[in-house]
Design an enzyme around this catalytic site. Structure first.
Site, PDB file in Angstrom:
ATOM      1  N   PHE A 112       0.811  -1.228   0.000  1.00  0.00           N
ATOM      2  CA  PHE A 112       0.000   0.000   0.000  1.00  0.00           C
ATOM      3  C   PHE A 112       0.838   1.268   0.000  1.00  0.00           C
ATOM      4  O   PHE A 112       0.342   2.343  -0.318  1.00  0.00           O
ATOM      5  CB  PHE A 112      -0.948   0.008   1.217  1.00  0.00           C
ATOM      6  CG  PHE A 112      -0.335   0.568   2.472  1.00  0.00           C
ATOM      7  CD1 PHE A 112       0.561  -0.171   3.207  1.00  0.00           C
ATOM      8  CD2 PHE A 112      -0.637   1.861   2.884  1.00  0.00           C
ATOM      9  CE1 PHE A 112       1.141   0.361   4.356  1.00  0.00           C
ATOM     10  CE2 PHE A 112      -0.064   2.394   4.028  1.00  0.00           C
ATOM     11  CZ  PHE A 112       0.832   1.646   4.764  1.00  0.00           C
ATOM     12  N   LYS A 113       2.127   1.167   0.341  1.00  0.00           N
ATOM     13  CA  LYS A 113       2.945   2.386   0.390  1.00  0.00           C
ATOM     14  C   LYS A 113       3.024   3.064  -0.977  1.00  0.00           C
ATOM     15  O   LYS A 113       3.219   4.276  -1.049  1.00  0.00           O
ATOM     16  CB  LYS A 113       4.330   2.079   0.942  1.00  0.00           C
ATOM     17  CG  LYS A 113       4.260   1.683   2.420  1.00  0.00           C
ATOM     18  CD  LYS A 113       5.598   1.743   3.109  1.00  0.00           C
ATOM     19  CE  LYS A 113       5.452   1.574   4.612  1.00  0.00           C
ATOM     20  NZ  LYS A 113       5.007   0.229   5.021  1.00  0.00           N
ATOM     21  N   ASP A 114       2.825   2.292  -2.052  1.00  0.00           N
ATOM     22  CA  ASP A 114       2.806   2.891  -3.390  1.00  0.00           C
ATOM     23  C   ASP A 114       1.698   3.939  -3.536  1.00  0.00           C
ATOM     24  O   ASP A 114       1.832   4.871  -4.331  1.00  0.00           O
ATOM     25  CB  ASP A 114       2.578   1.817  -4.465  1.00  0.00           C
ATOM     26  CG  ASP A 114       3.747   0.846  -4.581  1.00  0.00           C
ATOM     27  OD1 ASP A 114       4.878   1.208  -4.235  1.00  0.00           O
ATOM     28  OD2 ASP A 114       3.510  -0.299  -5.036  1.00  0.00           O
ATOM     29  N   MET A 117       3.425   6.958  -2.238  1.00  0.00           N
ATOM     30  CA  MET A 117       4.778   7.197  -2.742  1.00  0.00           C
ATOM     31  C   MET A 117       4.782   7.543  -4.236  1.00  0.00           C
ATOM     32  O   MET A 117       5.588   8.365  -4.675  1.00  0.00           O
ATOM     33  CB  MET A 117       5.630   5.958  -2.476  1.00  0.00           C
ATOM     34  CG  MET A 117       7.078   6.253  -2.347  1.00  0.00           C
ATOM     35  SD  MET A 117       7.541   7.059  -0.798  1.00  0.00           S
ATOM     36  CE  MET A 117       7.906   5.670   0.246  1.00  0.00           C
TER      37      MET A 117
END
Ligand SMILES: *Cc1c(COP(=O)(O)O)cnc(C)c1O
Length: 469
Positions: A112-114, A117
């Site tokens: 989920f960091k995408d 980011m």
């Protein structure tokens, strides 16, 4: 929108002034000078929007010093169906009535960091070009954050990334994800040591003010406000996907580590989004669960930090937690400064007997923890009942989401990674590895590009000096 420090120091800053720095000069974290609030009518006007339109609408509230047309174009470039492999960007899957999964892990690194980011990559490139500057991002990673940053910054003008990771300690899949990047602006440094060695080198290099200034060293860590703002968007998206009329309530179950993801949910709730409860899930590293149950916040040290099968939640302290405490103490910077001073000196503070505990209890957050055995059990149960394989982090959230759910409550569990990233644990739970998404079948056999070094500060500095722009 101006930004102030959680410790009360300094003068209010604009969004682009706080974008590329890390902590505020007084050691605090930046937060909006006033928490924005939307009326029900304003929220309902967002309901029909697609992800890009919604992201632009929500981000415009937090970012008012980039021309609207430019911000729109940054958002449109970040959230494309080819990068996130679906037109919905963050699709909602319903397991059964009242129990849903918000799929946040279809970006390039399958975590989920995408979601935040990818936006940050385009935003940094834009702001740097506008200011005629360049930036060398230095970081340490044990997996998810580093690869997400590299995929967001690859090929971006004015940006170089130097990412330290523990040599031969990441999974073969994680290594392949990072080291197969051939972009000239991405530099992988495999350190002979453990993650803490990498982190220590980064800390020492970053504390050398003249080196930092000379080589324009920056970071993309989870305290960056732009990441929080971009995460607020998918709470709105999930809310609209799970409801059909104004005012209907939804709860979110959130696998938590540094408190960034769930804090974004807290911001969405404060903005007026009808979020019933935020259900915070930890693994065996339960510093946050302990706080929400007892009021005692106790940072873990060394041997107390467990290496678990949901490793991206293996934290000793939760950096974004300070932003939440700032709200709890009525935005009193001096109180926060004093609490963090006590934390520094004694490793803990206790709010249970204070006037603030009632505020914590009314913040809408409940918590729970999950062990390895429970994690495997949740993965098995969801596979059996709904024919969906979830990753170990997501399983920690689903455990509390299903356990805490009350009759009639709608719960959205946030999916924080795809199971393929943690294939060994899936095999332990289900007897077989998960199927890989298209394009990831053979990544371990791609050529890899990385530099192996000792945890030697001077060697790392020399490497940066040689490659920085
Ligand atoms: C980073 C991460 C988390 C924790 O999120 P925080 O914002 O740090 O609370 C959970 N799961 C996965 C897979 C992650 O990469």
């Amino acid at each position: 929108m101006r930004y102030i420090s959680t410790r009360g120091g300094g003068t209010p800053q604009s969004f682009t002034q706080i974008l590329l720095g890390g902590l505020a000069p007084d050691g605090g974290l930046y937060v909006p000078a006033t928490m924005p609030a939307l009326t029900t009518a304003e929220i309902e006007r967002l309901r029909p929007l697609n992800y890009r339109e919604l992201a632009f609408a929500v981000l415009s509230i937090f970012i008012d010093d980039i021309p609207a047309h430019d911000l729109k174009s940054i958002v449109d470039r970040a959230y494309t169906s080819s990068v996130f492999r679906s037109t919905a960007i963050a699709p909602l899957k319903t397991f059964t009535q009242g129990l849903n999964l918000l799929q946040l892990s279809n970006g390039p690194t399958l975590a989920f960091k995408d979601m935040a980011m990818q936006f940050l990559g385009h935003l940094f490139e834009y702001v740097l070009a506008k200011e005629g500057r360049s930036l060398n991002i230095l970081g340490a990673t044990s997996g998810d954050t580093g690869s997400s940053a590299e995929y967001a910054m690859r090929g971006k003008k004015g940006i170089h990334v130097f990412m330290l990771s523990p040599h031969e300690r990441m999974s073969a899949f994680q290594r392949a994800q990072m080291f197969s990047l051939q972009d000239a602006n991405i530099h992988n440094i495999a350190i002979r040591g453990v993650f803490d060695d990498c982190q220590d080198v980064v800390k020492v290099v970053s504390s050398d003010a003249s080196f930092k200034a000379q080589y324009r060293i920056g970071a993309v860590n989870s305290i960056n406000w732009a990441r929080i703002a971009a995460q607020v968007v998918y709470y709105f998206k999930g809310y609209f996907a799970a409801t059909s009329k104004a005012g209907e309530e939804v709860s979110f179950a959130v696998p938590s580590g540094n408190f960034g993801n769930i804090y974004a949910g807290y911001v969405a709730r404060r903005m007026g989004l009808p979020i019933g409860r935020l259900m915070l899930a930890t693994n065996e590293n339960d510093v946050l669960d302990e706080f929400f149950r007892t009021g005692h916040y106790r940072v873990r040290k060394g041997a107390e930090i467990h290496a678990t099968s949901s490793p991206s939640m293996d934290i000793s302290k939760a950096s974004n937690f300070e932003r939440f405490v700032f709200e709890i103490v009525g935005r009193g910077g001096a109180v926060v400064a004093e609490l963090w001073q006590r934390l520094e000196e004694t490793g803990s503070f206790d709010l249970s007997a204070s006037q603030y505990w009632v505020e914590v209890k009314s913040a809408g957050i409940i918590s729970g923890r999950s062990t390895h055995a429970e994690r495997l059990g949740t993965i098995r149960r969801i596979a059996r009942d709904f024919n969906v394989i979830i990753d170990p982090h997501t399983a920690d959230g689903v455990k509390i989401g299903t356990e805490a759910r009350e009759v009639g409550e709608t719960v959205i569990c946030l999916e924080t990674a795809l199971p393929v990233k943690f294939a060994a644990t899936i095999k332990e739970a289900l007897g077989a590895e998960p199927v890989r998404p298209a394009g990831y079948e053979n990544i371990e056999s791609l050529p890899q590009r990385f530099e192996v070094m000792d945890p030697d500060v001077d060697a790392v500095k020399a490497f940066i000096a040689q490659h920085a722009r």
